[in-house]
Design a protein around this motif. Structure first.
Motif, PDB file in Angstrom:
ATOM      1  N   ILE A 185       0.615  -1.358   5.571  1.00 22.05           N
ATOM      2  CA  ILE A 185       1.399  -2.556   5.248  1.00 22.05           C
ATOM      3  C   ILE A 185       1.352  -2.841   3.748  1.00 22.05           C
ATOM      4  O   ILE A 185       2.377  -3.135   3.130  1.00 22.05           O
ATOM      5  CB  ILE A 185       0.905  -3.765   6.063  1.00 22.05           C
ATOM      6  CG1 ILE A 185       1.289  -3.592   7.531  1.00 22.05           C
ATOM      7  CG2 ILE A 185       1.472  -5.073   5.516  1.00 22.05           C
ATOM      8  CD1 ILE A 185       0.637  -4.589   8.463  1.00 22.05           C
ATOM      9  N   GLN A 186       0.174  -2.744   3.148  1.00 18.94           N
ATOM     10  CA  GLN A 186       0.048  -2.978   1.709  1.00 18.94           C
ATOM     11  C   GLN A 186       0.827  -1.938   0.909  1.00 18.94           C
ATOM     12  O   GLN A 186       1.490  -2.274  -0.081  1.00 18.94           O
ATOM     13  CB  GLN A 186      -1.417  -2.966   1.297  1.00 18.94           C
ATOM     14  CG  GLN A 186      -2.188  -4.172   1.778  1.00 18.94           C
ATOM     15  CD  GLN A 186      -3.678  -4.055   1.498  1.00 18.94           C
ATOM     16  OE1 GLN A 186      -4.158  -3.047   0.983  1.00 18.94           O
ATOM     17  NE2 GLN A 186      -4.426  -5.086   1.859  1.00 18.94           N
ATOM     18  N   GLN A 187       0.769  -0.682   1.327  1.00 19.87           N
ATOM     19  CA  GLN A 187       1.508   0.365   0.625  1.00 19.87           C
ATOM     20  C   GLN A 187       3.016   0.140   0.745  1.00 19.87           C
ATOM     21  O   GLN A 187       3.754   0.302  -0.228  1.00 19.87           O
ATOM     22  CB  GLN A 187       1.135   1.744   1.180  1.00 19.87           C
ATOM     23  CG  GLN A 187      -0.293   2.154   0.927  1.00 19.87           C
ATOM     24  CD  GLN A 187      -0.571   2.386  -0.539  1.00 19.87           C
ATOM     25  OE1 GLN A 187       0.274   2.846  -1.287  1.00 19.87           O
ATOM     26  NE2 GLN A 187      -1.768   2.048  -0.969  1.00 19.87           N
ATOM     27  N   ASP A 193      -3.437  -2.173   7.987  1.00 27.39           N
ATOM     28  CA  ASP A 193      -3.428  -3.030   6.798  1.00 27.39           C
ATOM     29  C   ASP A 193      -3.097  -2.216   5.552  1.00 27.39           C
ATOM     30  O   ASP A 193      -2.335  -2.663   4.697  1.00 27.39           O
ATOM     31  CB  ASP A 193      -4.773  -3.731   6.619  1.00 27.39           C
ATOM     32  CG  ASP A 193      -5.037  -4.780   7.683  1.00 27.39           C
ATOM     33  OD1 ASP A 193      -4.076  -5.214   8.354  1.00 27.39           O
ATOM     34  OD2 ASP A 193      -6.208  -5.166   7.841  1.00 27.39           O
ATOM     35  N   SER A 194      -3.647  -1.031   5.462  1.00 25.74           N
ATOM     36  CA  SER A 194      -3.379  -0.165   4.317  1.00 25.74           C
ATOM     37  C   SER A 194      -1.913   0.242   4.262  1.00 25.74           C
ATOM     38  O   SER A 194      -1.287   0.209   3.200  1.00 25.74           O
ATOM     39  CB  SER A 194      -4.272   1.075   4.383  1.00 25.74           C
ATOM     40  OG  SER A 194      -3.939   1.975   3.361  1.00 25.74           O
ATOM     41  N   GLN A 244       8.329  -3.680  -3.295  1.00 24.76           N
ATOM     42  CA  GLN A 244       8.367  -4.446  -4.539  1.00 24.76           C
ATOM     43  C   GLN A 244       8.870  -3.569  -5.678  1.00 24.76           C
ATOM     44  O   GLN A 244       9.627  -4.035  -6.529  1.00 24.76           O
ATOM     45  CB  GLN A 244       6.982  -5.005  -4.875  1.00 24.76           C
ATOM     46  CG  GLN A 244       6.995  -5.968  -6.045  1.00 24.76           C
ATOM     47  CD  GLN A 244       7.890  -7.168  -5.792  1.00 24.76           C
ATOM     48  OE1 GLN A 244       7.809  -7.810  -4.750  1.00 24.76           O
ATOM     49  NE2 GLN A 244       8.760  -7.478  -6.744  1.00 24.76           N
ATOM     50  N   GLN A 249       4.521  -2.741   1.193  1.00 24.32           N
ATOM     51  CA  GLN A 249       4.867  -3.884   0.353  1.00 24.32           C
ATOM     52  C   GLN A 249       4.959  -3.479  -1.113  1.00 24.32           C
ATOM     53  O   GLN A 249       5.846  -3.938  -1.836  1.00 24.32           O
ATOM     54  CB  GLN A 249       3.848  -5.007   0.540  1.00 24.32           C
ATOM     55  CG  GLN A 249       3.952  -5.679   1.883  1.00 24.32           C
ATOM     56  CD  GLN A 249       2.814  -6.652   2.153  1.00 24.32           C
ATOM     57  OE1 GLN A 249       1.793  -6.648   1.474  1.00 24.32           O
ATOM     58  NE2 GLN A 249       2.995  -7.491   3.159  1.00 24.32           N
ATOM     59  N   GLY A 250       4.068  -2.592  -1.551  1.00 24.87           N
ATOM     60  CA  GLY A 250       4.108  -2.122  -2.931  1.00 24.87           C
ATOM     61  C   GLY A 250       5.361  -1.319  -3.231  1.00 24.87           C
ATOM     62  O   GLY A 250       6.000  -1.506  -4.277  1.00 24.87           O
TER      63      GLY A 250
END
Length: 144
Positions: free
Chosen positions: A54-56, A51-52, A62, A58-59
């Motif tokens: 994936i979030q990184q 999850d971490s 973006q 995505q950041g």
């Protein structure tokens, strides 16, 4: 001479059956609890490390999109950065798939390091990064 009673083979058989059944039951439970990899959806990875990552990712993605929209980077630079980010994502998925949806600590830190390198390259390409040292070496080494 010792005589064997019928109970001795029964105990041995019971113990053997128990020792065989426990790992199988554990494997069954591990495969059917919430968060396990679903064989029908190989991209269903869960857990704090995945999850971490994936979030990184995505950041960073973006940030690439925002920089491209603001014309802070060229489409070629954006494509290169996105390609590096995609390689990191694929590596994370491969690691997670081979370890039942989990990423071991060493690989997790390596993935974050690689992702941080992409993010730093994005910052340098947009002009928002900072150079270390006097800048004569491009800022790649401390105290340049």
């Amino acid at each position: 001479m010792r005589s064997f009673t019928p109970r001795t083979p029964l105990r041995t058989a019971t113990l053997a059956a128990f020792l065989i059944a426990v790992p199988l039951a554990g494997a069954y439970a591990a495969g059917h609890h919430k968060g396990a990899l679903d064989a029908t959806d190989p991209t269903d990875f869960t857990g704090p490390r995945i999850d971490s990552v994936i979030q990184q990712v995505q950041g960073v993605r973006q940030g690439i999109v925002d920089a491209k929209r603001a014309n802070n980077i060229t489409p070629a630079v954006a494509q290169r950065l996105e390609m590096r980010t995609s390689h990191i994502t694929q590596a994370a998925e491969k690691i997670a798939a081979s370890d039942h949806g989990r990423i071991p600590a060493a690989q997790y830190h390596d993935l974050l390091r690689r992702l941080d390198n992409v993010d730093q390259r994005l910052s340098l390409n947009t002009g928002s990064g900072f150079l270390m040292g006097d800048g004569a070496d491009g800022g790649n080494y401390p105290n340049g």
